[in-house]
Design a protein around this motif. Sequence first.
Motif, mmCIF file in Angstrom:
data_model
loop_
_atom_site.group_PDB
_atom_site.id
_atom_site.type_symbol
_atom_site.label_atom_id
_atom_site.label_comp_id
_atom_site.label_asym_id
_atom_site.label_seq_id
_atom_site.Cartn_x
_atom_site.Cartn_y
_atom_site.Cartn_z
ATOM 1 N N ALA A 272 1.011 -0.987 0.453
ATOM 2 C CA ALA A 272 -0.262 0.341 0.155
ATOM 3 C C ALA A 272 1.048 1.268 -0.329
ATOM 4 O O ALA A 272 2.558 1.765 0.360
ATOM 5 N N PRO A 273 0.168 2.237 -0.844
ATOM 6 C CA PRO A 273 1.193 3.249 -0.829
ATOM 7 C C PRO A 273 1.214 4.427 0.488
ATOM 8 O O PRO A 273 0.749 3.764 1.339
ATOM 9 N N LEU A 274 2.920 4.225 0.893
ATOM 10 C CA LEU A 274 2.488 5.168 2.281
ATOM 11 C C LEU A 274 2.017 6.543 2.815
ATOM 12 O O LEU A 274 2.166 7.131 1.642
ATOM 13 N N GLN A 275 1.693 6.915 3.537
ATOM 14 C CA GLN A 275 0.823 8.104 3.564
ATOM 15 C C GLN A 275 2.028 9.166 3.629
ATOM 16 O O GLN A 275 2.660 9.014 3.780
ATOM 17 N N ALA A 276 1.324 10.521 2.807
ATOM 18 C CA ALA A 276 2.328 11.722 2.624
ATOM 19 C C ALA A 276 2.738 12.204 4.294
ATOM 20 O O ALA A 276 4.058 12.650 3.612
ATOM 21 N N ALA A 277 2.239 11.919 5.275
ATOM 22 C CA ALA A 277 2.796 12.635 6.470
ATOM 23 C C ALA A 277 2.884 11.408 7.406
ATOM 24 O O ALA A 277 4.070 11.832 7.782
ATOM 25 N N ALA A 278 3.368 9.958 6.756
ATOM 26 C CA ALA A 278 4.385 9.716 7.630
ATOM 27 C C ALA A 278 5.960 9.570 7.380
ATOM 28 O O ALA A 278 6.531 10.563 5.934
ATOM 29 N N PRO A 279 6.406 9.244 8.633
ATOM 30 C CA PRO A 279 8.105 9.540 8.237
ATOM 31 C C PRO A 279 8.806 8.692 7.262
ATOM 32 O O PRO A 279 7.986 7.474 7.588
ATOM 33 N N ARG A 280 9.970 9.442 7.015
ATOM 34 C CA ARG A 280 10.738 8.805 6.027
ATOM 35 C C ARG A 280 11.439 7.528 6.512
ATOM 36 O O ARG A 280 11.897 7.695 8.127
ATOM 37 N N ALA A 281 11.638 6.368 5.849
ATOM 38 C CA ALA A 281 12.792 4.942 6.656
ATOM 39 C C ALA A 281 13.821 5.411 6.592
ATOM 40 O O ALA A 281 14.900 6.022 5.939
ATOM 41 N N VAL A 282 14.313 5.071 7.334
ATOM 42 C CA VAL A 282 15.497 5.243 8.408
ATOM 43 C C VAL A 282 16.600 4.462 7.657
ATOM 44 O O VAL A 282 17.820 4.372 6.855
ATOM 45 N N ARG A 283 16.058 2.774 7.865
ATOM 46 C CA ARG A 283 16.972 1.601 6.924
ATOM 47 C C ARG A 283 15.313 1.124 5.655
ATOM 48 O O ARG A 283 15.462 0.525 5.609
ATOM 49 N N GLY A 284 15.296 2.117 4.715
ATOM 50 C CA GLY A 284 14.819 1.831 4.351
ATOM 51 C C GLY A 284 15.322 1.051 2.917
ATOM 52 O O GLY A 284 14.859 0.182 2.182
ATOM 53 N N GLN A 285 16.786 1.213 2.528
ATOM 54 C CA GLN A 285 17.926 0.067 1.750
ATOM 55 C C GLN A 285 18.878 -0.550 2.420
ATOM 56 O O GLN A 285 19.003 -0.245 3.654
ATOM 57 N N ALA A 286 19.300 -1.233 1.892
ATOM 58 C CA ALA A 286 20.119 -2.100 2.208
ATOM 59 C C ALA A 286 20.953 -3.161 1.688
ATOM 60 O O ALA A 286 21.067 -2.687 0.273
ATOM 61 N N ARG A 287 22.374 -3.334 1.640
ATOM 62 C CA ARG A 287 23.557 -3.713 1.111
ATOM 63 C C ARG A 287 23.667 -5.200 1.292
ATOM 64 O O ARG A 287 23.255 -5.454 2.317
ATOM 65 N N VAL A 288 23.466 -5.891 0.032
ATOM 66 C CA VAL A 288 23.449 -7.417 0.412
ATOM 67 C C VAL A 288 25.013 -8.040 -0.542
ATOM 68 O O VAL A 288 24.645 -7.594 -1.384
ATOM 69 N N THR A 289 25.347 -8.639 0.036
ATOM 70 C CA THR A 289 27.038 -8.800 -0.681
ATOM 71 C C THR A 289 26.693 -10.481 -0.601
ATOM 72 O O THR A 289 26.134 -11.573 0.992
ATOM 73 N N VAL A 290 26.509 -11.101 -1.576
ATOM 74 C CA VAL A 290 26.350 -13.090 -2.018
ATOM 75 C C VAL A 290 27.564 -13.117 -2.471
ATOM 76 O O VAL A 290 28.879 -12.126 -3.341
ATOM 77 N N TRP A 291 28.630 -14.073 -1.167
ATOM 78 C CA TRP A 291 30.137 -14.653 -1.719
ATOM 79 C C TRP A 291 29.768 -15.358 -2.647
ATOM 80 O O TRP A 291 29.009 -17.467 -2.353
ATOM 81 N N VAL A 292 30.477 -15.968 -3.573
ATOM 82 C CA VAL A 292 29.784 -17.302 -4.424
ATOM 83 C C VAL A 292 30.624 -18.314 -4.027
ATOM 84 O O VAL A 292 32.174 -17.794 -3.659
ATOM 85 N N GLN A 293 30.437 -19.490 -3.946
ATOM 86 C CA GLN A 293 31.399 -20.541 -3.416
ATOM 87 C C GLN A 293 31.717 -21.391 -4.733
ATOM 88 O O GLN A 293 31.082 -22.044 -5.403
ATOM 89 N N ASP A 294 33.049 -21.988 -5.158
ATOM 90 C CA ASP A 294 33.637 -22.610 -5.866
ATOM 91 C C ASP A 294 32.880 -24.290 -5.823
ATOM 92 O O ASP A 294 32.922 -24.832 -4.935
ATOM 93 N N ALA A 295 32.772 -25.002 -7.292
ATOM 94 C CA ALA A 295 32.213 -26.192 -7.022
ATOM 95 C C ALA A 295 33.090 -26.208 -8.120
ATOM 96 O O ALA A 295 33.788 -25.756 -9.333
ATOM 97 N N ASN A 296 32.926 -27.675 -7.939
ATOM 98 C CA ASN A 296 34.301 -28.906 -8.823
ATOM 99 C C ASN A 296 33.407 -28.709 -10.303
ATOM 100 O O ASN A 296 32.339 -29.930 -10.457
ATOM 101 N N GLU A 297 33.372 -28.222 -11.310
ATOM 102 C CA GLU A 297 32.732 -27.974 -12.262
ATOM 103 C C GLU A 297 33.359 -28.869 -13.743
ATOM 104 O O GLU A 297 34.384 -29.600 -13.368
#
Length: 437
Positions: A336-361
Motif C-alpha cells: 500500500a502507498p505510504l501516507q504523505a505525512a508518514a516519516p521516511r524510513a531510516v533503513r529503507g535500503q540495505a546492501r546485500v553481499t553474496v559470496w560465490v562458493q567455488d564448485a568442482n565443475e
Amino acid sequence: MGPAGLGLSLGVPESWRPSTLHPWRRAGALSRVRRAWVIPPISVSENHKRLPYPLVQIKSDKQPLGSVLYSIQGPGVDEEPRGVFSIDKFTGKVYLNAMLDREQTDRFRLRAFALDLGGSTLEDPTDLEIVVVDQNDNRPAFVREVFVGRVLEGAAPGTYVTKAEATDADDPETDNAALRYSILEQGAPEVFSIDEHTGEIRTVQVGLDREVVAVYNLTLQVADMSGDGLTATASAIISLDDINDNAPEFTRDEFFMEATEAVSGVDVGRLEVEDRDLPGSPNWAARFTILGGDPDGQFAIRTDPKTNEGVLSLVKPLDYESRERHELQVLVQNEAPLQAAAPRAVRGQARVTVWVQDANEAPVFPENPLRTSLAEGAPPGTPVAMFSARDPDTRQLQRLSYSKDYDPEDWLRVDAATGRVLTQRVLSPASPFLKDG
C-alpha cells in the motif's frame, strides 16, 4: 325550586371541605333542558402509598342529603384493572385503593351516576377523567450493554465514531425522561467526547495512533432529570483502523550470504524487515526491489507472507571464476502507498553481499562434436584427432583424463593424458556402424 346539579369536590387528606361544582344545571324552574359542565381532569401521583386516598367528591343538589345514591363505572372500577377506584354511594366520595403505575396506564376515564333511592336516574352520567402524574421511578437504560465503533487512526478531531442510545419509561414530556449522556472513563487523556443530548461519540484529539493504542474501552453514563437523576452505565469499544503511517525498515544496513556457483532455482538467504502497521495487511506487507548490482538478472526477491521477510533466490547460475562476490542494493516498500505525512524510513535500503562458493565443475570440450577425416585402409596407429578440453575451475589445479565413452567395434584408442586419438584397427567399409562413409 332553585337550580340543581351534580357537584364535584377534590379530596384533601387533612380536611374534607371541597368546593362543589355543578356539572348539570337546569335553565329554569320549568325547563327540562340539561347542560353538562366539563369537569377538569383530576391529577394523582403514581406510586401513592397512603391508601385509600380520597380523590374527589360528587354531589347532586337535586335531592336532600341521604336521598341520592352515587356510582362510578369504567376501567379501574368494574373493568380491568378492577378495584383501583371506589365511591361511597351515600357521600359521593371517590377513593384511590391501589398504587398506580403511569407506565402501565397514564389515565382513567370513568362515568359518574346519581340515582334516587328507587334506582331512577336523577342526572345524565358525567365523565370523570383521572390523570396519573409521572414520578421518576424508572431508571434510564441503554439499548445495549456494549456499543462498538471504528475510526481510522490519525482521524481529524470531530470525526464521528458511533452513537450511544438509551431509553426511559417515564413521561417523555417531563424531566423524568430528559436524558443526558457522558463519558465516565476512557482510560487515557480525553480522546473522545460524547454529545450529551444525542449520544454521538466523536474524536477530540489529533494523533490517534493504532501502534500506540489499538482499542479504547469507554465507560458511558446516561442520567435522567437532565443529568441529575437516576443513572445507568454501558461500555463502548472503539477500535482504530490501520493506515500506512509506518514505512518498513531493514533490521540492519548490510546482509552477508553465500551461494554455490553453477546452480539456479535455489534460495540464498533472508532479509529481515520491521513494520509497525497491522500484520497481514497491505500496510504491513513488504515488497522488495533490487536497485543495483545485478545487471544480468541473476537474483530475485520474493516476500514470505508469514514472516514478511525477503527471500533472495538465484534465477540464473553464478560463476565463481568470473565473479566471486556480488553486491546488491535492495529497497523495501509496502504494497500500500505510504501516507504523505508518514516519516521516511531510516533503513529503507540495505546492501546485500553474496559470496560465490567455488564448485568442482565438469570440464568442457570447446568443439563438440569434432569432425575429422581418415583415408580408407589407414593402418593401426594412424592419428585421427586431438581433443583439448577446458576445465572451468581455472583457480584450482586440475588434471584432466580422457577416455572413450562409446566405440562399438573398438576401432580407436585415446591417450588418457593428452586426448590424442589413434586408430588401433583398420576401419572396415563393410561395418554396419559406418554410415555413408
